[in-house]
Motif scaffolding. Structure first.
Motif, PDB file in Angstrom:
ATOM      1  N   LEU A 151       0.870  -1.170   0.000  1.00  0.00           N
ATOM      2  CA  LEU A 151       0.000   0.000   0.000  1.00  0.00           C
ATOM      3  C   LEU A 151       0.912   1.227   0.000  1.00  0.00           C
ATOM      4  N   TRP A 152       0.768   2.071  -0.988  1.00  0.00           N
ATOM      5  CA  TRP A 152       1.674   3.224  -1.117  1.00  0.00           C
ATOM      6  C   TRP A 152       0.851   4.474  -1.372  1.00  0.00           C
ATOM      7  N   VAL A 153       0.917   5.402  -0.423  1.00  0.00           N
ATOM      8  CA  VAL A 153       0.288   6.707  -0.576  1.00  0.00           C
ATOM      9  C   VAL A 153       1.251   7.751  -0.032  1.00  0.00           C
ATOM     10  N   GLY A 154       1.556   8.751  -0.835  1.00  0.00           N
ATOM     11  CA  GLY A 154       2.460   9.802  -0.377  1.00  0.00           C
ATOM     12  C   GLY A 154       3.846   9.254  -0.118  1.00  0.00           C
ATOM     13  N   ILE A 207       4.815   3.654   2.967  1.00  0.00           N
ATOM     14  CA  ILE A 207       4.418   2.378   2.366  1.00  0.00           C
ATOM     15  C   ILE A 207       4.082   1.373   3.467  1.00  0.00           C
ATOM     16  N   ALA A 208       3.012   0.628   3.258  1.00  0.00           N
ATOM     17  CA  ALA A 208       2.694  -0.511   4.114  1.00  0.00           C
ATOM     18  C   ALA A 208       3.008  -1.786   3.336  1.00  0.00           C
ATOM     19  N   ILE A 209       3.832  -2.644   3.928  1.00  0.00           N
ATOM     20  CA  ILE A 209       4.205  -3.921   3.314  1.00  0.00           C
ATOM     21  C   ILE A 209       3.328  -5.002   3.946  1.00  0.00           C
ATOM     22  N   PRO A 257     -11.822   5.005   5.836  1.00  0.00           N
ATOM     23  CA  PRO A 257     -12.268   5.619   4.586  1.00  0.00           C
ATOM     24  C   PRO A 257     -11.252   5.674   3.463  1.00  0.00           C
ATOM     25  N   SER A 258      -9.979   5.361   3.717  1.00  0.00           N
ATOM     26  CA  SER A 258      -8.981   5.506   2.660  1.00  0.00           C
ATOM     27  C   SER A 258      -7.771   4.635   2.928  1.00  0.00           C
ATOM     28  N   THR A 259      -6.930   4.486   1.907  1.00  0.00           N
ATOM     29  CA  THR A 259      -5.686   3.738   2.067  1.00  0.00           C
ATOM     30  C   THR A 259      -4.775   4.437   3.068  1.00  0.00           C
ATOM     31  N   MET A 260      -4.706   5.766   2.979  1.00  0.00           N
ATOM     32  CA  MET A 260      -3.862   6.502   3.923  1.00  0.00           C
ATOM     33  C   MET A 260      -4.327   6.304   5.360  1.00  0.00           C
ATOM     34  N   SER A 261      -5.632   6.269   5.580  1.00  0.00           N
ATOM     35  CA  SER A 261      -6.132   6.066   6.939  1.00  0.00           C
ATOM     36  C   SER A 261      -5.789   4.665   7.434  1.00  0.00           C
TER      37      SER A 261
END
Length: 316
Positions: A20-23, A26-28, A139-143
């Motif tokens: 998961l990559w936002v800004g 990254i979450a692996i 609500p979002s990937t970033m959250s």
């Protein structure tokens, strides 16, 4: 982003199960599954041994992925999103890494607490069913990424299967301004249910208007539409910036944006013509255009409007 192979000596090593990559974060994610029939036959001891072994292996894989990504030369790896958008990897674009171990296995009959994982990459472990629920509630990937980081920092260890109760605990602390306090007898297994009943507005879906937030999700999906007739930008980093901008929109703003977009579409669909509006969000401004022309004409007009609006922002 999907798993990709990176060179390691004369071999290839897979980068994560997915990312998961936002800004700049990254979450692996590492996924471990147990065949359901075999899991049902296992004793409680064998289930715990399986969890011990597989969570430890998954965390080592997560740390290995982080090392590979940090050590990679710019553009040596090309990541591909689920929407088939290819983005060249540049390690300088990311400042932080978190990890998630997903255990696709039945919940242990007795409380089982995965080990604290903070050896270079802060990580948490949770059941697959809880991961799926979190993706519906946040609500979002970033959250999601922020939740993993906060959970590891605030509640580094909790029983497997209690993720939703921990989510409620963290949301409760954020909403009330009170420090997190877990009772000596442990967190009640129905804490999530009780908090959600008492404060439905704290959770996505707790209000009937929350459905409008999914309009922003549709915009994020549409950002991958790289039709050259509709966009003159083939830069994958531009795609990442658009997705990041949309993904960072808070829930309350998503609802108001979604309602404005639907209202605009209904008016133009009924009356014809063209509308454009500027919508302020905490990190910038969103320009939304509705008209009854064909997509090609709309895209051409929108390019001119975007330049004009951008000049207005610079002059403001």
């Amino acid at each position: 982003f999907r798993a990709v192979d990176v060179p390691k000596g004369n071999a290839q090593r897979e980068v994560g199960d997915f990312l998961l990559w936002v800004g700049n974060v990254i979450a692996i994610v590492s996924h471990k599954s147990r065949e359901p029939t075999a899991a049902a036959r296992d004793s409680e001891l064998r289930r715990r041994l399986w969890l011990d072994k597989n969570i430890a292996e998954a965390y080592e894989q997560i740390k290995g992925v982080a090392r590979n990504l940090k050590a990679a030369l710019p553009d040596a790896i090309v990541l591909e999103s689920d929407r088939a958008v290819q983005v060249p990897w540049n390690p300088t674009a990311v400042d932080g890494y978190v990890g998630v171990v997903i255990a696709d296995t039945p919940e242990p009959a007795e409380d089982y607490g995965p080990p604290v994982m903070n050896d270079g990459v802060p990580a948490v472990a949770m059941l697959a069913r809880d991961w799926d629920m979190l993706n519906e509630l946040l609500p979002s990937t970033m959250s999601m990424i922020k939740y993993v980081a906060r959970r590891q920092h605030l509640v580094p260890r909790c029983p497997l299967g209690s993720e939703l109760d921990v989510l409620a605990l963290i949301i409760e602390a954020e909403q009330t301004g009170q420090p997190i306090a877990i009772p000596e007898t442990g967190l009640p297994k129905d804490h999530f249910t009780q908090v959600r009943i008492g404060h439905p507005d704290w959770f996505l879906g707790g209000h009937s208007d929350d459905r409008f937030a999914f309009v922003v999700d549709a915009m994020i999906e549409g950002a991958a539409d790289a039709d050259p007739d509709l966009s003159d930008s083939a830069d994958p980093l531009m795609y990442m910036r658009i997705v990041e901008f949309l993904d960072r929109i808070p829930l309350l703003n998503r609802v108001s944006i979604g309602k404005a977009v639907v209202d605009s579409c209904q008016r133009v669909g009924r009356d014809g013509g063209r509308e454009s509006c500027r919508i302020a969000v905490p990190h910038g401004m969103l320009v939304f255009v509705t008209d009854d022309q064909d997509r090609g004409s709309r895209a051409q007009w929108l390019r001119g409007l975007t330049v004009a609006r951008h000049s207005q922002v610079l002059d403001a």
